[in-house]
Design a protein around this motif. Structure first.
Motif, PDB file in Angstrom:
ATOM      1  N   TYR A   1       0.894  -1.131  -0.147  1.00 17.40           N
ATOM      2  CA  TYR A   1       0.085   0.118  -0.068  1.00 17.40           C
ATOM      3  C   TYR A   1       0.838   1.254  -0.045  1.00 17.40           C
ATOM      4  CZ  TYR A   1      -3.232   3.506   1.875  1.00 17.40           C
ATOM      5  OH  TYR A   1      -4.018   4.642   2.268  1.00 17.40           O
ATOM      6  N   GLY A   2       1.836   1.320   0.851  1.00 15.56           N
ATOM      7  CA  GLY A   2       2.649   2.464   0.957  1.00 15.56           C
ATOM      8  C   GLY A   2       3.466   2.708  -0.395  1.00 15.56           C
TER       9      GLY A   2
ATOM     10  N   TYR B   1      -5.717  -4.325  -3.198  1.00 18.00           N
ATOM     11  CA  TYR B   1      -6.343  -4.267  -1.859  1.00 18.00           C
ATOM     12  C   TYR B   1      -7.877  -4.267  -1.826  1.00 18.00           C
ATOM     13  CZ  TYR B   1      -1.842  -3.437   0.539  1.00 18.00           C
ATOM     14  OH  TYR B   1      -0.452  -3.599   0.971  1.00 18.00           O
TER      15      TYR B   1
ATOM     16  N   ARG C   1       8.438  -2.809  11.491  1.00 20.95           N
ATOM     17  CA  ARG C   1       8.366  -3.734  10.364  1.00 20.95           C
ATOM     18  C   ARG C   1       9.091  -4.979  10.367  1.00 20.95           C
ATOM     19  NH1 ARG C   1       6.865  -6.138   5.962  1.00 20.95           N
ATOM     20  NH2 ARG C   1       6.705  -5.302   3.754  1.00 20.95           N
TER      21      ARG C   1
ATOM     22  N   LYS D   1       9.764  -8.233   5.057  1.00 25.33           N
ATOM     23  CA  LYS D   1      10.909  -7.173   4.811  1.00 25.33           C
ATOM     24  C   LYS D   1      12.304  -7.489   5.334  1.00 25.33           C
ATOM     25  CE  LYS D   1      11.220  -2.447   3.623  1.00 25.33           C
ATOM     26  NZ  LYS D   1      10.583  -1.957   2.472  1.00 25.33           N
TER      27      LYS D   1
ATOM     28  N   ARG E   1      -2.611  -9.944   3.322  1.00 22.62           N
ATOM     29  CA  ARG E   1      -2.438  -8.571   3.045  1.00 22.62           C
ATOM     30  C   ARG E   1      -3.083  -7.906   2.016  1.00 22.62           C
ATOM     31  NH1 ARG E   1       3.726  -7.401   2.692  1.00 22.62           N
ATOM     32  NH2 ARG E   1       3.806  -7.965   4.731  1.00 22.62           N
TER      33      ARG E   1
ATOM     34  N   ASP F   1      -3.821   2.206  10.550  1.00 26.23           N
ATOM     35  CA  ASP F   1      -2.545   2.189  10.980  1.00 26.23           C
ATOM     36  C   ASP F   1      -1.650   3.346  10.812  1.00 26.23           C
ATOM     37  OD1 ASP F   1      -2.595   0.016  12.759  1.00 26.23           O
ATOM     38  OD2 ASP F   1      -1.439  -1.299  11.461  1.00 26.23           O
TER      39      ASP F   1
ATOM     40  N   SER G   1      11.143   1.390   5.442  1.00 25.05           N
ATOM     41  CA  SER G   1       9.758   0.965   5.354  1.00 25.05           C
ATOM     42  C   SER G   1       8.709   2.237   4.726  1.00 25.05           C
ATOM     43  CB  SER G   1       8.899   0.523   6.580  1.00 25.05           C
ATOM     44  OG  SER G   1       7.492   0.244   6.182  1.00 25.05           O
ATOM     45  N   GLN G   2       7.994   1.928   3.637  1.00 22.45           N
ATOM     46  CA  GLN G   2       7.158   3.107   3.223  1.00 22.45           C
ATOM     47  C   GLN G   2       6.217   3.247   3.857  1.00 22.45           C
ATOM     48  OE1 GLN G   2       7.349   3.542  -1.176  1.00 22.45           O
ATOM     49  NE2 GLN G   2       8.155   1.530  -1.609  1.00 22.45           N
TER      50      GLN G   2
HETATM   51  P1  GDP Z   1       7.295  -1.612   2.901  1.00 18.21           P
HETATM   52  O1  GDP Z   1       7.160  -2.878   2.232  1.00 18.21           O
HETATM   53  O2  GDP Z   1       7.319  -1.711   4.483  1.00 18.21           O
HETATM   54  O3  GDP Z   1       8.313  -0.461   2.337  1.00 18.21           O
HETATM   55  O4  GDP Z   1       5.763  -0.699   2.776  1.00 18.21           O
HETATM   56  P2  GDP Z   1       4.613  -1.199   1.705  1.00 18.21           P
HETATM   57  O5  GDP Z   1       3.544  -0.559   2.203  1.00 18.21           O
HETATM   58  O6  GDP Z   1       4.995  -0.869   0.235  1.00 18.21           O
HETATM   59  O7  GDP Z   1       4.253  -2.728   2.125  1.00 18.21           O
HETATM   60  C1  GDP Z   1       4.167  -3.352   3.101  1.00 18.21           C
HETATM   61  C2  GDP Z   1       2.499  -3.716   3.385  1.00 18.21           C
HETATM   62  O8  GDP Z   1       2.735  -4.766   4.399  1.00 18.21           O
HETATM   63  C3  GDP Z   1       1.647  -2.546   3.667  1.00 18.21           C
HETATM   64  O9  GDP Z   1       1.343  -2.007   2.795  1.00 18.21           O
HETATM   65  C4  GDP Z   1       0.860  -3.246   4.439  1.00 18.21           C
HETATM   66  O10 GDP Z   1      -0.236  -4.095   3.587  1.00 18.21           O
HETATM   67  C5  GDP Z   1       1.461  -4.497   5.229  1.00 18.21           C
HETATM   68  N1  GDP Z   1       2.087  -3.762   6.449  1.00 18.21           N
HETATM   69  C6  GDP Z   1       3.377  -3.510   6.846  1.00 18.21           C
HETATM   70  N2  GDP Z   1       3.514  -2.779   8.035  1.00 18.21           N
HETATM   71  C7  GDP Z   1       2.053  -2.823   8.495  1.00 18.21           C
HETATM   72  C8  GDP Z   1       1.458  -2.359   9.685  1.00 18.21           C
HETATM   73  O11 GDP Z   1       2.209  -1.802  10.726  1.00 18.21           O
HETATM   74  N3  GDP Z   1       0.240  -2.428   9.880  1.00 18.21           N
HETATM   75  C9  GDP Z   1      -0.466  -3.065   8.927  1.00 18.21           C
HETATM   76  N4  GDP Z   1      -1.920  -3.016   8.999  1.00 18.21           N
HETATM   77  N5  GDP Z   1      -0.143  -3.526   7.814  1.00 18.21           N
HETATM   78  C10 GDP Z   1       1.392  -3.301   7.481  1.00 18.21           C
END
Ligand code: GDP
Length: 468
Positions: free
Chosen positions: A116-117, A146, A258, A262, A334, A346, A362-363
């Motif tokens: 998502y990020g 999503y 995270r 990751k 996810r 969150d 982390s994004q």
């Molecule tokens: P990154 O991979 O950490 O750089 O971030 P991204 O957003 O690109 O991908 C990680 C994804 O894992 C998020 O978009 C969420 O779907 C899930 N995720 C990671 N950390 C969290 C968290 O703290 N809370 C929730 N609800 N989902 C998370």
């Protein structure tokens, strides 16, 4: 206030952090060298570290109070409102052309194959390109991983009047200025790369932003997110109930841990204790003048066990967080509606926190930090990252300008002359950063306090018709 005053005030603030990083790291190294028979030396070092930490907190607390009493706070608040209103008006103008059929458009696909990020950052990048090329951004989101129904069921549509592009006339980037519809690839495969990609900010806003904000690029990204993330009614209700159910209230530190996919691939594992050291330090800084502040954190993670572990290890803390949300964040579940609600909530609550402790690799956390900028005149200093400095995926080079010369003292350090530009790779949070001197091509370590960030600016459209 003058630009010089604001830059100096913020520079002192960040360098208090840097001098403490330096001394605590060096003293830690000395302590490791003490032999078992030198217990007294170890004790002495610990005492220096203890009082030193208190000294640092006192300084940071004073600097924050200086900001509050220097007579410019009302100006900062007003200026922040004015700048944000201006940007939001421009985006609204860009996205709602009077004559949609003849408006030039930029097509952006939401469903990049990532989290998502990462997807939201992809959309922000499209939006920046749209802004820079005066094209209305068309967001394609049907079949979003999503949420199959697409963006508009979760957030307000990016336009009230202009949501479709004529696919038959679509050309690929870079195309030509007069082409009606351009399709944008992901930032990693963008060729050629225009100068307006992050970390550049628009020239017309730069003087105001540099005065107001400690890291203008983060403000700039935050403004696009502010426009994009206007929630639909259902989303708003969900966010409000979610917040109330969890009992989210201030003061609070947002912690993002995270883990799962990751760790070991894009980031290192960090124990909860590492995060909590910085959380505790934040509260102790608030308390330096004798006030007592309740210990409260909002803990978000993709690993539910972290929440339980923190609750067991830190009983003196109120730990707000939902293990069920964390469980849904696991890779296997996810990309579902429930997980989408979880990540939106969150990030929302992290951004509402007073301070963030997380990994900028982390994004998720970078996005919370970007949104946080829309809630304060300047929230650039309201974070502690355990790994990366702030960056934007696919950004152009990030340079810092040398203000104090440096003669390398060993093979790891680099020479620097005042005025040199250093491409910065990262901060080691021990007083040193790593980078490459663009003049000498020498790469290595340099003392972080000897440089200042170079804010990149670029000429962009002025959107004068959007003033009203
Ligand atoms: P990154 O991979 O950490 O750089 O971030 P991204 O957003 O690109 O991908 C990680 C994804 O894992 C998020 O978009 C969420 O779907 C899930 N995720 C990671 N950390 C969290 C968290 O703290 N809370 C929730 N609800 N989902 C998370």
């Amino acid at each position: 206030p003058s630009l010089e005053y604001e830059l100096l005030r913020r520079r002192i603030e960040s360098n208090v952090g840097e001098i403490w990083n330096y001394f605590s790291s060096e003293l830690g190294k000395l302590r490791k060298r003490a032999t078992p028979t030198q217990a007294e030396l170890t004790q002495d070092i610990n005492q220096v570290l203890q009082l030193g930490a208190e000294h640092k907190r006192s300084l940071l607390n004073d600097i924050d109070r200086l900001r509050q009493v220097d007579g410019y706070e009302a100006w900062r608040r007003q200026e922040a409102r004015d700048l944000s209103d201006l940007m939001q008006r421009r985006l609204h103008y860009l996205q709602n052309p009077k004559d949609c059929a003849n408006a030039r458009k930029l097509v952006c696909k939401l469903n990049k194959g990532c989290g998502y990020g990462c997807q939201l950052h992809h959309v922000v990048y499209c939006f920046i390109v749209a802004y820079a090329t005066e094209r209305t951004m068309i967001l394609k989101s049907r079949g979003w991983r999503y949420h199959k129904g697409g963006w508009e069921e979760v957030f307000l549509p990016v336009s009230e009047t202009c949501l479709d592009a004529d696919a038959a006339h679509a050309s690929n980037w870079p195309g030509r200025h007069d082409m009606p519809v351009l399709v944008l690839p992901i930032i990693d495969s963008l060729m050629p790369r225009p100068p307006f990609l992050p970390l550049a900010i628009p020239e017309d806003l730069a003087p105001r932003l540099r005065r107001l904000h400690g890291d203008p690029i983060v403000w700039w990204i935050g403004q696009f997110l502010k426009y994009l993330l206007r929630p639909q009614k259902g989303t708003l209700e969900f966010l409000e109930t979610g917040r109330a159910k969890l009992g989210f209230k201030k003061p609070i530190v947002g912690v993002h841990v995270r883990r799962t996919d990751k760790v070991g691939t894009e980031a290192a594992f960090h124990r909860i204790e590492e995060y909590m050291t910085h959380v505790e330090d934040y509260f102790l800084t608030l308390e330096i003048n004798g006030t007592i502040v309740p210990r409260r954190i909002f803990l978000a993670s993709d690993d539910a066990r972290v929440i339980e572990e923190a609750r067991n290890k830190y009983p003196q803390y109120e730990i707000i967080g939902d293990p069920e949300v964390a469980r849904m964040a696991a890779v296997s579940t996810r990309y579902t509606d429930t997980a989408l609600n979880g990540i939106i909530l969150d990030i929302h609550l992290l951004s509402l926190s007073d301070y963030l402790v997380c990994t900028f690799s982390s994004q998720v956390c970078r996005m919370a930090y970007e949104i946080m900028q829309t809630l304060y005149p300047n929230a650039a200093h309201r974070f502690k990252s355990l790994d990366d400095i702030y960056y934007y995926g696919g950004q152009n080079s990030h340079n810092r300008q040398v203000v104090i010369g440096h003669a390398a003292r060993n093979q790891f350090e680099i020479h620097m002359k005042p005025g040199d530009l250093v491409g910065v790779a990262g901060n080691h949070w021990d007083g040193y950063s790593k980078g490459q001197n663009t003049r000498t091509k020498q790469a290595g370590l340099f003392p972080s306090f000897k440089v200042v960030d170079k804010v990149e600016t670029v000429k962009l459209p002025l959107y004068e018709q959007a003033q009203q």
